[in-house]
Scaffold this motif. Structure first.
Motif: not given
Length: 122
Positions: A3-8, A16-21, A23-29
């Motif tokens: 996704x635009x925010x997450x990447x595997x 395997x892991x899922x991590x942020x692609x 910086x993520x804001x608090x409360x962001x889906x």
């Protein structure tokens, strides 16, 4: 899953892991996924809507809730019932036709896992 925010990704030490692609804001889906099945806990069947899972007292549609006449447990809140008579009937019919109503009326299958498995099988 990308996704635009997450990447595997695959890490040799951890697998395997899922991590942020980024910086993520608090409360962001981060991502959304629709469930295959869903069911209320047995304790919440009479106090929450079996469709939207909201507490029945949170009903703001001013339409009475519809309770299954068979098991007297499965309930659709007024807001969901306000979506239309045919919609409410379809939800209740699925509940009855799945066999869940008869099982609940007998006092059996009170654990949520069994009810979820029943939905998966049908």
């Amino acid at each position: 899953m990308e996704s635009a925010v997450m990447m595997g990704r695959w890490e040799k030490e951890r697998g395997r892991e899922l991590c942020a692609a980024r910086a993520v804001r608090s409360g962001e889906i981060l991502f959304g996924a629709r469930p295959f099945v869903s069911a209320l806990c047995f304790e919440n069947l009479v106090s929450h809507c079996s469709r939207c899972f909201l507490p029945l007292e949170a009903n703001t549609a001013h339409v009475p809730a519809s309770r299954c006449g068979g098991c007297q447990l499965f309930t659709v809140c007024g807001a969901c019932a306000a979506l239309g008579h045919d919609h409410t009937i379809a939800i209740m019919e699925a509940h009855v036709e799945s066999g869940e109503c008869a099982i609940l009326a007998q006092g059996e299958m009170t654990d949520t896992t069994s009810r979820l498995l029943l939905q998966l099988l049908l």
